[in-house]
Scaffold this motif. Structure first.
Motif, PDB file in Angstrom:
ATOM      1  N   ALA A  37      55.976  32.190 -18.107  1.00 29.17           N
ATOM      2  CA  ALA A  37      55.511  31.032 -18.870  1.00 29.17           C
ATOM      3  C   ALA A  37      56.596  29.970 -18.954  1.00 29.17           C
ATOM      4  CB  ALA A  37      55.092  31.465 -20.278  1.00 29.17           C
ATOM      5  N   ALA A  38      57.850  30.401 -19.040  1.00 29.09           N
ATOM      6  CA  ALA A  38      58.948  29.441 -19.118  1.00 29.09           C
ATOM      7  C   ALA A  38      59.128  28.693 -17.807  1.00 29.09           C
ATOM      8  CB  ALA A  38      60.246  30.163 -19.489  1.00 29.09           C
ATOM      9  N   ASN A  39      58.957  29.389 -16.671  1.00 30.74           N
ATOM     10  CA  ASN A  39      59.103  28.733 -15.373  1.00 30.74           C
ATOM     11  C   ASN A  39      58.346  29.556 -14.334  1.00 30.74           C
ATOM     12  OD1 ASN A  39      59.824  27.492 -12.991  1.00 30.74           O
ATOM     13  ND2 ASN A  39      61.989  27.331 -13.487  1.00 30.74           N
ATOM     14  N   SER A  40      57.175  29.094 -13.973  1.00 30.89           N
ATOM     15  CA  SER A  40      56.320  29.842 -13.061  1.00 30.89           C
ATOM     16  C   SER A  40      56.807  29.786 -11.624  1.00 30.89           C
ATOM     17  CB  SER A  40      54.884  29.303 -13.121  1.00 30.89           C
ATOM     18  OG  SER A  40      54.847  27.937 -12.733  1.00 30.89           O
ATOM     19  N   LYS A  41      57.878  29.049 -11.367  1.00 27.35           N
ATOM     20  CA  LYS A  41      58.441  28.971 -10.019  1.00 27.35           C
ATOM     21  C   LYS A  41      59.842  29.553  -9.961  1.00 27.35           C
ATOM     22  CE  LYS A  41      55.671  25.068  -8.434  1.00 27.35           C
ATOM     23  NZ  LYS A  41      55.670  23.727  -7.806  1.00 27.35           N
ATOM     24  N   ASN A  42      60.168  30.415 -10.906  1.00 28.27           N
ATOM     25  CA  ASN A  42      61.465  31.072 -10.905  1.00 28.27           C
ATOM     26  C   ASN A  42      61.333  32.437 -10.244  1.00 28.27           C
ATOM     27  OD1 ASN A  42      63.356  33.151 -12.557  1.00 28.27           O
ATOM     28  ND2 ASN A  42      64.409  31.209 -12.234  1.00 28.27           N
ATOM     29  N   ALA A  43      62.178  32.717  -9.248  1.00 31.18           N
ATOM     30  CA  ALA A  43      62.063  33.951  -8.473  1.00 31.18           C
ATOM     31  C   ALA A  43      62.279  35.181  -9.345  1.00 31.18           C
ATOM     32  CB  ALA A  43      63.065  33.931  -7.319  1.00 31.18           C
ATOM     33  N   GLU A  44      63.298  35.149 -10.214  1.00 27.34           N
ATOM     34  CA  GLU A  44      63.582  36.304 -11.066  1.00 27.34           C
ATOM     35  C   GLU A  44      62.425  36.601 -12.009  1.00 27.34           C
ATOM     36  OE1 GLU A  44      67.272  35.421  -9.203  1.00 27.34           O
ATOM     37  OE2 GLU A  44      65.834  34.091 -10.180  1.00 27.34           O
ATOM     38  N   ALA A  45      61.796  35.560 -12.550  1.00 26.51           N
ATOM     39  CA  ALA A  45      60.670  35.754 -13.462  1.00 26.51           C
ATOM     40  C   ALA A  45      59.486  36.405 -12.749  1.00 26.51           C
ATOM     41  CB  ALA A  45      60.254  34.416 -14.063  1.00 26.51           C
ATOM     42  N   LEU A  46      59.174  35.936 -11.550  1.00 24.63           N
ATOM     43  CA  LEU A  46      58.031  36.477 -10.820  1.00 24.63           C
ATOM     44  C   LEU A  46      58.272  37.923 -10.398  1.00 24.63           C
ATOM     45  CD1 LEU A  46      57.147  33.364  -8.644  1.00 24.63           C
ATOM     46  CD2 LEU A  46      55.765  34.326 -10.480  1.00 24.63           C
TER      47      LEU A  46
ATOM     48  N   PHE B  79      49.254  28.172 -24.626  1.00 21.22           N
ATOM     49  CA  PHE B  79      48.890  28.529 -23.262  1.00 21.22           C
ATOM     50  C   PHE B  79      47.671  29.454 -23.203  1.00 21.22           C
ATOM     51  CE2 PHE B  79      53.371  27.825 -21.305  1.00 21.22           C
ATOM     52  CZ  PHE B  79      53.168  26.459 -21.430  1.00 21.22           C
ATOM     53  N   ARG B  80      47.378  30.157 -24.290  1.00 22.32           N
ATOM     54  CA  ARG B  80      46.235  31.073 -24.292  1.00 22.32           C
ATOM     55  C   ARG B  80      44.907  30.370 -24.506  1.00 22.32           C
ATOM     56  NH1 ARG B  80      49.863  34.598 -27.165  1.00 22.32           N
ATOM     57  NH2 ARG B  80      49.025  33.865 -29.158  1.00 22.32           N
ATOM     58  N   THR B  81      44.922  29.089 -24.856  1.00 22.83           N
ATOM     59  CA  THR B  81      43.682  28.369 -25.078  1.00 22.83           C
ATOM     60  C   THR B  81      43.003  28.066 -23.741  1.00 22.83           C
ATOM     61  OG1 THR B  81      44.806  26.220 -25.026  1.00 22.83           O
ATOM     62  CG2 THR B  81      44.604  27.318 -27.167  1.00 22.83           C
ATOM     63  N   PRO B  82      41.669  27.985 -23.718  1.00 23.28           N
ATOM     64  CA  PRO B  82      40.963  27.728 -22.454  1.00 23.28           C
ATOM     65  C   PRO B  82      41.402  26.437 -21.780  1.00 23.28           C
ATOM     66  CG  PRO B  82      39.437  28.452 -24.175  1.00 23.28           C
ATOM     67  CD  PRO B  82      40.750  28.216 -24.847  1.00 23.28           C
ATOM     68  N   GLU B  83      41.691  25.388 -22.594  1.00 21.68           N
ATOM     69  CA  GLU B  83      42.069  24.100 -22.018  1.00 21.68           C
ATOM     70  C   GLU B  83      43.346  24.222 -21.196  1.00 21.68           C
ATOM     71  OE1 GLU B  83      39.383  23.668 -25.313  1.00 21.68           O
ATOM     72  OE2 GLU B  83      41.364  24.612 -25.178  1.00 21.68           O
ATOM     73  N   PHE B  84      44.348  24.916 -21.733  1.00 22.87           N
ATOM     74  CA  PHE B  84      45.616  25.040 -21.022  1.00 22.87           C
ATOM     75  C   PHE B  84      45.551  26.114 -19.942  1.00 22.87           C
ATOM     76  CE2 PHE B  84      47.287  22.446 -24.402  1.00 22.87           C
ATOM     77  CZ  PHE B  84      48.360  21.780 -23.815  1.00 22.87           C
ATOM     78  N   GLU B  85      44.716  27.136 -20.120  1.00 27.35           N
ATOM     79  CA  GLU B  85      44.567  28.143 -19.061  1.00 27.35           C
ATOM     80  C   GLU B  85      44.006  27.517 -17.792  1.00 27.35           C
ATOM     81  OE1 GLU B  85      42.249  31.376 -20.465  1.00 27.35           O
ATOM     82  OE2 GLU B  85      43.961  32.444 -21.323  1.00 27.35           O
TER      83      GLU B  85
END
Length: 603
Positions: A415-424, A25-31
């Motif tokens: 990173a695991a789930n960018s749409k999870n309320a608890e994570a955000l 995920f840190r690579t420019p392509e995936f960012e």
């Protein structure tokens, strides 16, 4: 050239997989490709949870790519195209980074015609990866815990003997079978639920909402059911299944529903208006666990206030169902005994600890959260819990090091789930503690919009906004306290101060009167809250008495305001405002200073 890879039967350690995912995920392509990050996170998380072989196009499209539930996997090739794109990006990543799979000792690959992620281990040895939760010296790589069996020597040939070996073998087998049968029979009487992962939340079947009263009742029933379907899917506490099998196309039907929610919409006027009645049933016992009758009669706006919507009317009932201390969570706590088991039971236990801070539960919750993350390293709810535990001085040490570890876990959760309320919300908390108020606000509001039916999350975000001086924080926290007066006690002092600063002293006193006294774990925070409540009333002697109790509980001098408040999770910017208010009202006085007059409420 990359080292030749070989598949590993037992699979690499989950921690290595997570570290490799973050490196990708840190690579420019995936960012630059948030859709690909979301898709890969979903595929990895599902594969680690054991559901990789059951992944279908519909599931990938809806849960992994955010398509609507009416997505037609038969006519739309969108998920296959996107997974194909992901496959090419992964291949390009490893082609351009020859030693990428050596750094973490694992390589991620999605085979042609499959949605499952395969994890391969290169031949070249790599350094052991430390545990992603609370690094401890005793952590060792999994391969040293399960060493390869030594090469066996040829069996020793015994001379023939008249002893009846066959009878001994047969007798031993029969004895083992008998013992196993006894164990099975005895276990059948054990009512404890089996250990469940966080991702294996109980299943709720959303049944029919019948209509009574003509076409308008059918419209109301359909609207109510649509609202419930949307709301229930927002909670990690349950998994929702439709009673109509056709609507669950391509979803693996493994677990049977434990609950069924049914309802009735009535517009006949027999009850004096329009209403929706809801009933929650326990399908294992046939008992009715909960019911509510909701008045949804439209009301015109009053004194410039907008009219209430169907969502507003049904909101309290939804919160009663799916909040962390609602009817379903409470029922699950009664079933999942003993407490402290990793997985779903641990997350329920963690929610209780977060609210009440019971000292007797610290070690149990710390250990089970740690074990849960080790078992489910891609679960955002468990990672968000681990982020907080590192901030707790009594468990993770707190301080700058604890904040660094918390930031790592919050980042993993998103990173695991960018749409999870608890994570955000976990990431929002870390951002605001770093002084990044704009970023923290955006994350927090996004998290609470994803699950607006959790007063715990709304209370946390409101509190964090108050620490940043955001005027919206008091309004959000005020609503959370109104919806659930048992939210953590340390929110109270921040809310009272924010309301007093806005000139809303009566509202501040109402908050003070509705917050319930907590248990021993939150005693100090409660005394701080009562200090500010009495100061707002202008009763300075009572405020000083409460402050003395808070100071003794913290083990600090009453005159060292910063030291006392720092023991109770208040960040530096808020501590400065709180200390200034206590000195301004005369609760804390410097030696030789004249206390201010106390004949009117302080503002």
């Amino acid at each position: 050239m990359a080292a030749e890879e070989k598949p590993q039967e037992t699979g690499p350690e989950p921690g290595r997989i997570m570290a490799e995912l973050e490196a990708i995920f840190r690579t420019p392509e995936f960012e630059r490709a948030p859709v690909m990050r979301q898709l890969l996170s979903f595929l990895v998380r599902t594969t680690l949870a054991g559901g990789g072989d059951e992944l279908k196009a519909y599931t990938v499209a809806v849960e992994g790519l955010g398509r609507d539930p009416d997505f037609d996997s038969q006519s739309d090739s969108y998920p296959r195209v996107q997974v194909g794109r992901l496959r090419k990006m992964l291949d390009a990543y490893y082609a351009n980074n020859a030693n990428a799979s050596l750094e973490n000792g694992v390589r991620l690959h999605v085979k042609q015609g499959s949605y499952r992620v395969h994890f391969a281990l290169p031949d070249t040895p790599s350094a052991p990866l430390r545990s992603p939760v609370w690094e401890q010296a005793e952590d060792v790589p999994a391969r040293t815990l399960f060493p390869e069996s030594p090469r066996r020597s040829p069996p020793l040939r015994l001379p023939r003997a008249p002893f009846p070996w066959r009878l001994v073998v047969i007798g031993t087998i029969l004895l083992i079978a008998f013992i196993a049968l006894v164990w099975i029979v005895r276990s059948a009487g054990d009512l404890r639920a089996p250990l469940r992962q966080v991702s294996q939340a109980p299943v709720l079947e959303l049944g029919e909402i019948t209509a009574n009263g003509g076409p308008d009742a059918r419209v109301l029933a359909a609207a109510g059911r649509t609202l419930l379907e949307d709301a229930l899917h927002r909670s990690w506490l349950i998994r929702v299944r439709e009673s109509d099998p056709a609507s669950s196309r391509d979803l693996p039907d493994v677990d049977q529903p434990i609950y069924r929610l049914i309802g009735r919409a009535d517009t006949s006027g027999a009850f004096g208006g329009r209403q929706i009645a809801l009933t929650l049933l326990d399908l294992q016992t046939g008992d009715q666990l909960w019911s509510d009758v909701i008045d949804v009669t439209p009301q015109a706006s009053v004194a410039g206030q907008p009219s209430t919507t169907l969502t507003d009317r049904m909101r309290p009932a939804i919160i009663a169902l799916i909040s962390p201390f609602g009817v379903i969570a409470s029922h699950q706590r009664s079933l999942l005994q003993p407490v402290g088991e990793p997985g779903y039971a641990c997350m329920l236990d963690y929610e209780e600890y977060f609210r009440y801070r019971d000292p007797a539960a610290r070690t149990r919750v710390r250990d089970c959260v740690r074990e849960t993350v080790l078992r489910e390293p891609m679960d955002p709810v468990a990672l968000a819990a681990a982020a907080f535990m590192n901030l707790d001085p009594a468990i993770g040490g707190g301080g700058p090091d604890g904040l660094t570890r918390a930031a790592d876990h919050a980042r993993r959760a998103v990173a695991a789930n960018s749409k999870n309320a608890e994570a955000l919300v976990a990431d929002s908390r870390v951002a605001m503690m770093h002084g990044q108020c704009t970023r923290g606000r955006d994350l927090g509001l996004r998290g609470t919009s994803l699950n607006p039916y959790n007063p715990e999350l709304a209370g946390m975000v409101g509190y964090l906004l108050i620490t940043c001086g955001d005027p919206d924080g008091a309004t959000m926290l005020q609503r959370a306290v109104a919806e659930d007066p048992d939210v953590p006690a340390f929110y109270g002092a921040a809310l009272i101060l924010a309301l007093v600063e806005r000139g809303e002293t009566p509202a501040a006193l109402h908050v003070a009167d509705t917050i319930r006294p907590p248990g021993a774990g939150m005693y100090g925070q409660y005394e701080v809250t009562q200090t500010f409540a009495e100061a707002a009333r202008g009763n300075i002697p009572a405020a000083r008495a409460h402050w003395a109790k808070a100071s003794r509980t913290a083990g600090k001098s009453a005159t060292d305001v910063n030291a006392v408040l720092s023991r109770y999770f208040y960040v530096e910017s808020l501590r400065a405002r709180m200390a200034a208010y206590l000195r301004r009202t005369g609760v804390i006085t410097e030696p030789g200073a004249t206390p201010p007059a106390t004949d009117r409420p302080a503002s």
